[in-house]
Design a protein around this motif. Structure first.
Motif, PDB file in Angstrom:
ATOM      1  N   ALA A   1      46.667  38.732 -18.229  1.00 12.67           N
ATOM      2  CA  ALA A   1      46.795  37.282 -18.141  1.00 12.67           C
ATOM      3  C   ALA A   1      47.669  36.918 -16.960  1.00 12.67           C
ATOM      4  CB  ALA A   1      47.390  36.721 -19.429  1.00 12.67           C
ATOM      5  N   MET A   2      47.426  35.715 -16.472  1.00 14.88           N
ATOM      6  CA  MET A   2      48.231  35.184 -15.369  1.00 14.88           C
ATOM      7  C   MET A   2      48.477  33.704 -15.645  1.00 14.88           C
ATOM      8  SD  MET A   2      47.433  35.104 -11.290  1.00 14.88           S
ATOM      9  CE  MET A   2      46.404  33.658 -11.208  1.00 14.88           C
TER      10      MET A   2
ATOM     11  N   ILE B   1      44.992  32.133 -17.049  1.00 14.70           N
ATOM     12  CA  ILE B   1      43.716  32.802 -16.795  1.00 14.70           C
ATOM     13  C   ILE B   1      43.839  34.176 -17.445  1.00 14.70           C
ATOM     14  CG2 ILE B   1      42.108  33.669 -15.060  1.00 14.70           C
ATOM     15  CD1 ILE B   1      43.656  31.934 -13.008  1.00 14.70           C
ATOM     16  N   TRP B   2      42.799  34.607 -18.141  1.00 10.13           N
ATOM     17  CA  TRP B   2      42.867  35.945 -18.721  1.00 10.13           C
ATOM     18  C   TRP B   2      41.534  36.665 -18.573  1.00 10.13           C
ATOM     19  CZ3 TRP B   2      40.193  37.609 -23.178  1.00 10.13           C
ATOM     20  CH2 TRP B   2      39.547  36.613 -23.907  1.00 10.13           C
ATOM     21  N   ILE B   3      41.617  37.999 -18.641  1.00 11.86           N
ATOM     22  CA  ILE B   3      40.436  38.846 -18.511  1.00 11.86           C
ATOM     23  C   ILE B   3      40.607  40.051 -19.427  1.00 11.86           C
ATOM     24  CG2 ILE B   3      41.408  40.065 -16.514  1.00 11.86           C
ATOM     25  CD1 ILE B   3      38.505  40.295 -15.418  1.00 11.86           C
ATOM     26  N   ASN B   4      39.530  40.457 -20.056  1.00 12.60           N
ATOM     27  CA  ASN B   4      39.511  41.698 -20.827  1.00 12.60           C
ATOM     28  C   ASN B   4      38.769  42.702 -19.950  1.00 12.60           C
ATOM     29  OD1 ASN B   4      39.444  43.733 -22.714  1.00 12.60           O
ATOM     30  ND2 ASN B   4      38.572  42.481 -24.347  1.00 12.60           N
ATOM     31  N   ILE B   5      39.502  43.653 -19.358  1.00  9.45           N
ATOM     32  CA  ILE B   5      38.943  44.541 -18.347  1.00  9.45           C
ATOM     33  C   ILE B   5      39.054  45.995 -18.804  1.00  9.45           C
ATOM     34  CG2 ILE B   5      41.103  44.596 -17.042  1.00  9.45           C
ATOM     35  CD1 ILE B   5      39.333  44.573 -14.455  1.00  9.45           C
ATOM     36  N   LEU B   6      37.989  46.747 -18.590  1.00  8.53           N
ATOM     37  CA  LEU B   6      37.976  48.149 -18.992  1.00  8.53           C
ATOM     38  C   LEU B   6      39.126  48.910 -18.341  1.00  8.53           C
ATOM     39  CD1 LEU B   6      34.142  48.839 -18.799  1.00  8.53           C
ATOM     40  CD2 LEU B   6      35.540  48.729 -20.882  1.00  8.53           C
TER      41      LEU B   6
ATOM     42  N   PHE C   1      48.263  39.302 -12.261  1.00  5.84           N
ATOM     43  CA  PHE C   1      47.992  39.432 -13.690  1.00  5.84           C
ATOM     44  C   PHE C   1      48.922  40.477 -14.297  1.00  5.84           C
ATOM     45  CE2 PHE C   1      44.182  37.375 -12.351  1.00  5.84           C
ATOM     46  CZ  PHE C   1      43.622  36.773 -13.469  1.00  5.84           C
ATOM     47  N   VAL C   2      49.283  40.279 -15.553  1.00 10.07           N
ATOM     48  CA  VAL C   2      50.086  41.256 -16.286  1.00 10.07           C
ATOM     49  C   VAL C   2      49.362  41.629 -17.575  1.00 10.07           C
ATOM     50  CG1 VAL C   2      52.301  40.515 -15.328  1.00 10.07           C
ATOM     51  CG2 VAL C   2      51.446  39.459 -17.403  1.00 10.07           C
ATOM     52  N   ALA C   3      49.543  42.871 -17.996  1.00 11.25           N
ATOM     53  CA  ALA C   3      48.920  43.339 -19.240  1.00 11.25           C
ATOM     54  C   ALA C   3      49.625  42.690 -20.420  1.00 11.25           C
ATOM     55  CB  ALA C   3      49.004  44.859 -19.326  1.00 11.25           C
ATOM     56  N   VAL C   4      48.835  42.123 -21.336  1.00  8.97           N
ATOM     57  CA  VAL C   4      49.431  41.518 -22.528  1.00  8.97           C
ATOM     58  C   VAL C   4      49.072  42.283 -23.795  1.00  8.97           C
ATOM     59  CG1 VAL C   4      49.698  39.207 -21.560  1.00  8.97           C
ATOM     60  CG2 VAL C   4      47.572  39.797 -22.695  1.00  8.97           C
TER      61      VAL C   4
ATOM     62  N   SER D   1      38.610  29.368 -23.702  1.00 10.17           N
ATOM     63  CA  SER D   1      38.494  30.646 -24.394  1.00 10.17           C
ATOM     64  C   SER D   1      39.883  31.251 -24.560  1.00 10.17           C
ATOM     65  CB  SER D   1      37.585  31.579 -23.584  1.00 10.17           C
ATOM     66  OG  SER D   1      37.425  32.797 -24.241  1.00 10.17           O
ATOM     67  N   LEU D   2      40.248  31.612 -25.788  1.00 13.07           N
ATOM     68  CA  LEU D   2      41.587  32.111 -26.081  1.00 13.07           C
ATOM     69  C   LEU D   2      41.578  33.593 -26.419  1.00 13.07           C
ATOM     70  CD1 LEU D   2      42.777  29.211 -28.413  1.00 13.07           C
ATOM     71  CD2 LEU D   2      43.274  29.493 -25.987  1.00 13.07           C
ATOM     72  N   TYR D   3      42.678  34.260 -26.191  1.00 11.63           N
ATOM     73  CA  TYR D   3      42.877  35.623 -26.660  1.00 11.63           C
ATOM     74  C   TYR D   3      44.004  35.585 -27.684  1.00 11.63           C
ATOM     75  CZ  TYR D   3      46.858  35.785 -23.433  1.00 11.63           C
ATOM     76  OH  TYR D   3      48.024  35.523 -22.774  1.00 11.63           O
ATOM     77  N   PRO D   4      44.039  36.558 -28.612  1.00  5.91           N
ATOM     78  CA  PRO D   4      45.100  36.558 -29.626  1.00  5.91           C
ATOM     79  C   PRO D   4      46.480  36.633 -28.973  1.00  5.91           C
ATOM     80  CG  PRO D   4      43.385  38.147 -30.181  1.00  5.91           C
ATOM     81  CD  PRO D   4      43.093  37.648 -28.789  1.00  5.91           C
ATOM     82  N   GLY D   5      47.374  35.795 -29.432  1.00  4.98           N
ATOM     83  CA  GLY D   5      48.740  35.833 -28.935  1.00  4.98           C
ATOM     84  C   GLY D   5      49.060  34.820 -27.845  1.00  4.98           C
TER      85      GLY D   5
END
Length: 170
Positions: free
Chosen positions: A164-165, A126-131, A145-148, A81-85
């Motif tokens: 993402a990390m 590893i990435w997460i979309n977190i509120l 993790f760092v905010a992207v 699963s990918l996120y933009p960028g």
């Protein structure tokens, strides 16, 4: 308190435990931003059969955390699963992560994260979309993790952050 985090198959029992956590965490995370009526409508739309099918997809895994045999948290891992960028050629894995608020303790978080982290050792990112208001946000930042980017997430599209990390770095 006995804490166990383990892989769970997409069976009726596993889905029942998952839905119990989703119902609790959706209410807790959204009650200050969305009407109770809208939260109840969303909860009624959860389709256990679709969840079983999704979790039985070979690229998805479910980890459940139990405290004294009660389901208190979960992580869903989605390989590929990918996120933009994201950099081209990187193997990415998305995670979702939820813990019932009264069980959001360092021991529960560490148990779930340790099991989740061991399951994603094959990936590059590893990435997460977190509120933005999720109490687990700081835990992920402290875990490397760092905010992207900023985004919107969840059933009500509230403000969120994509974190993402890089796996080889932590």
């Amino acid at each position: 308190m006995e804490i166990i985090s383990k892989f769970t198959v997409g069976s009726e029992e596993g889905i029942s435990d998952l839905i119990a956590i989703i119902d609790s965490s959706v209410y807790t995370l959204h009650k200050d931003f969305v009407s109770e009526e809208d939260i109840q409508k969303y909860s009624k739309q959860i389709d256990p059969r679709k969840m079983i099918n999704d979790l039985n997809d070979l690229s998805n895994q479910l980890i459940m955390t139990y405290a004294d045999q009660r389901p208190v948290g979960y992580s869903i891992i989605k390989s590929g699963s990918l996120y933009p960028g994201i950099a081209e050629g990187k193997r990415a894995t998305e995670i979702s992560f939820a813990i019932i608020s009264e069980f959001n303790t360092p021991e529960i978080r560490q148990s779930l994260w340790k099991k989740c982290r061991s399951a994603v050792s094959f990936t590059d990112v590893i990435w997460i979309n977190i509120l933005a208001h999720d109490p687990l946000l700081e835990f992920f930042k402290e875990s490397g993790f760092v905010a992207v980017s900023d985004s919107q997430s969840g059933p009500f599209q509230l403000p969120s952050h994509i974190l993402a990390m890089e796996v080889g770095k932590n």
